[in-house]
Design a protein around this motif. Structure first.
Motif, mmCIF file in Angstrom:
data_model
loop_
_atom_site.group_PDB
_atom_site.id
_atom_site.type_symbol
_atom_site.label_atom_id
_atom_site.label_comp_id
_atom_site.label_asym_id
_atom_site.label_seq_id
_atom_site.Cartn_x
_atom_site.Cartn_y
_atom_site.Cartn_z
ATOM 1 N N ASN A 59 0.748 -5.720 7.586
ATOM 2 C CA ASN A 59 2.162 -6.277 8.110
ATOM 3 C C ASN A 59 2.126 -7.822 7.631
ATOM 4 N N MET A 60 3.204 -8.558 7.825
ATOM 5 C CA MET A 60 3.772 -9.285 6.914
ATOM 6 C C MET A 60 3.086 -10.546 6.983
ATOM 7 N N PRO A 61 2.582 -11.271 8.758
ATOM 8 C CA PRO A 61 1.909 -12.274 8.447
ATOM 9 C C PRO A 61 0.587 -12.284 7.317
ATOM 10 N N ASN A 62 0.031 -11.033 7.346
ATOM 11 C CA ASN A 62 -0.994 -11.045 6.358
ATOM 12 C C ASN A 62 -0.622 -10.400 5.297
ATOM 13 N N LEU A 63 0.118 -10.351 5.210
ATOM 14 C CA LEU A 63 0.334 -10.206 3.273
ATOM 15 C C LEU A 63 0.598 -11.649 2.846
ATOM 16 N N VAL A 64 1.278 -12.555 3.603
ATOM 17 C CA VAL A 64 1.797 -14.030 3.621
ATOM 18 C C VAL A 64 0.236 -14.341 3.580
ATOM 19 N N ARG A 65 -0.200 -14.322 4.227
ATOM 20 C CA ARG A 65 -1.610 -15.039 4.513
ATOM 21 C C ARG A 65 -2.663 -14.047 2.630
ATOM 22 N N ASP A 66 -3.037 -13.155 2.881
ATOM 23 C CA ASP A 66 -3.302 -12.847 1.306
ATOM 24 C C ASP A 66 -2.872 -13.432 0.223
ATOM 25 N N ALA B 113 6.376 -15.212 -0.844
ATOM 26 C CA ALA B 113 5.718 -16.745 -0.991
ATOM 27 C C ALA B 113 7.555 -17.301 0.015
ATOM 28 N N LEU B 114 8.068 -17.324 -0.019
ATOM 29 C CA LEU B 114 9.543 -17.513 0.963
ATOM 30 C C LEU B 114 8.884 -17.612 2.317
ATOM 31 N N LEU B 115 8.182 -16.889 2.833
ATOM 32 C CA LEU B 115 7.812 -17.098 4.163
ATOM 33 C C LEU B 115 6.731 -18.370 4.322
ATOM 34 N N GLN C 43 6.835 0.985 7.421
ATOM 35 C CA GLN C 43 5.956 0.157 8.028
ATOM 36 C C GLN C 43 6.470 -1.572 7.608
ATOM 37 N N ILE C 44 6.478 -1.800 6.200
ATOM 38 C CA ILE C 44 6.929 -3.446 6.061
ATOM 39 C C ILE C 44 8.370 -2.480 6.104
ATOM 40 N N ILE C 45 8.761 -1.629 5.351
ATOM 41 C CA ILE C 45 10.147 -1.867 5.459
ATOM 42 C C ILE C 45 10.654 -2.037 6.514
#
Length: 314
Positions: A85-92, A121-123, A225-227
């Motif tokens: 999910n997006m929050p995990n991708l940001v934290r990663d 990165a922007l998030l 899911q990411i889209i």
């Protein structure tokens, strides 16, 4: 390089495992010139950093090139779908930035991110998570940040259709050549450098854990899911509050997009925006030389090439 040519990806100088908060592992690799200005490169949804080799191969002589793949992509193992999910991708991404500094030393680093990794990165900045504040600059290739006008098509409908297509795409192949042959019937790589279809087959497919053959490294359901998430998170980005010098390099806005529509940032005074003519969303494998030239021009004009080899003050 002719159409039959094969891109040979070199072995990394170094490989480092970055353990994420949920126990998953992101593989960080180092290529290029360790004494050069440092770049950290990230890729787009469903792809892999090795697919961008036509681009980053041009950087190896001058730059210290660090690469990472998004979770459940590329060199990384596939984990649980709910964690994709997006929050995990940001934290990663934040953990990767921190780990790169610990492993290779604190130095000014420019984040060079395409599409989904540009959005994360922007998030990070927008949501106050702060990890990307450790970077000296960003070069963002074609971030999916469409802001529709009154006469533009419905973004949610486009994203829903794109997610549906991703979830139905072929994901099992008897041979890599079957995947390459499929690409020949699609417009996806018609503008790409010679050998790009073979390179894509070798970098986004892995040997299947089932009955032999090959499968997508990033499962199609994860990509879809990411889209679906993107359409919610893209609207949170605030370009008026960026933490570091930023260059946005887009695809040609007059051509059909290959992923999702992206916003033409040319009229926003707070963003240094340019685009590469005659390219689509895969601009870094379509015209890698011009992408490098525009990026390098930004780094030089910003004084980042001179600063890059100086240690960061503690």
């Amino acid at each position: 390089m002719n159409r039959a040519a094969r891109w040979e990806i070199p072995e990394p100088r170094s490989v480092h495992e970055v353990r994420q908060d949920d126990g998953s592992v992101t593989i960080l690799r180092r290529h290029g010139n360790p004494a050069g200005p440092r770049l950290l490169l990230g890729h787009g949804n469903g792809l892999a950093m090795d697919f961008y080799y036509p681009f980053w191969s041009l950087l190896k002589g001058e730059f210290d090139v660090l690469l990472y793949d998004l979770r459940n992509h590329g060199w990384n193992a596939v984990g649980a779908r709910p964690e994709h999910n997006m929050p995990n991708l940001v934290r990663d991404q934040e953990r990767v930035i921190e780990a790169a500094a610990r492993r290779y030393g604190e130095r000014p680093t420019t984040g060079v991110f395409h599409s989904l990794s540009a959005l994360t990165a922007l998030l990070s900045s927008t949501l106050g998570m702060g990890g990307c504040d450790r970077l000296s600059a960003w070069v963002l290739f074609d971030p999916p940040l469409y802001r529709p006008g009154p006469k533009d098509p419905d973004y949610d409908a486009i994203a829903e259709a794109a997610a549906g297509m991703a979830s139905r795409r072929a994901d099992q192949f008897r041979k890599r050549e079957d995947f390459t042959e499929l690409l020949n019937f699609l417009p996806l790589l018609t503008r790409a450098v010679p050998g790009a279809a073979d390179l894509m087959a070798r970098t986004i497919l892995r040997e299947s854990s089932g009955e032999g053959g090959y499968e997508l490294r990033c499962p199609r359901e994860y990509e879809a899911q990411i889209i679906a998430y993107v359409r919610t998170f893209a609207f949170l980005v605030d370009f008026g509050n960026l933490p570091c010098p930023t260059k946005v390099i887009g695809s040609d806005p007059t051509l059909p997009y290959a992923y999702l529509p992206t916003f033409d940032l040319s009229h926003i005074e707070t963003v240094d925006y340019d685009f590469i003519p005659e390219t689509t969303h895969f601009l870094q494998v379509e015209n890698p030389a011009d992408c490098v030239a525009v990026m390098r021009g930004f780094l030089e004009e910003s004084g980042l090439l001179e600063q890059a080899t100086r240690p960061r003050r503690q």
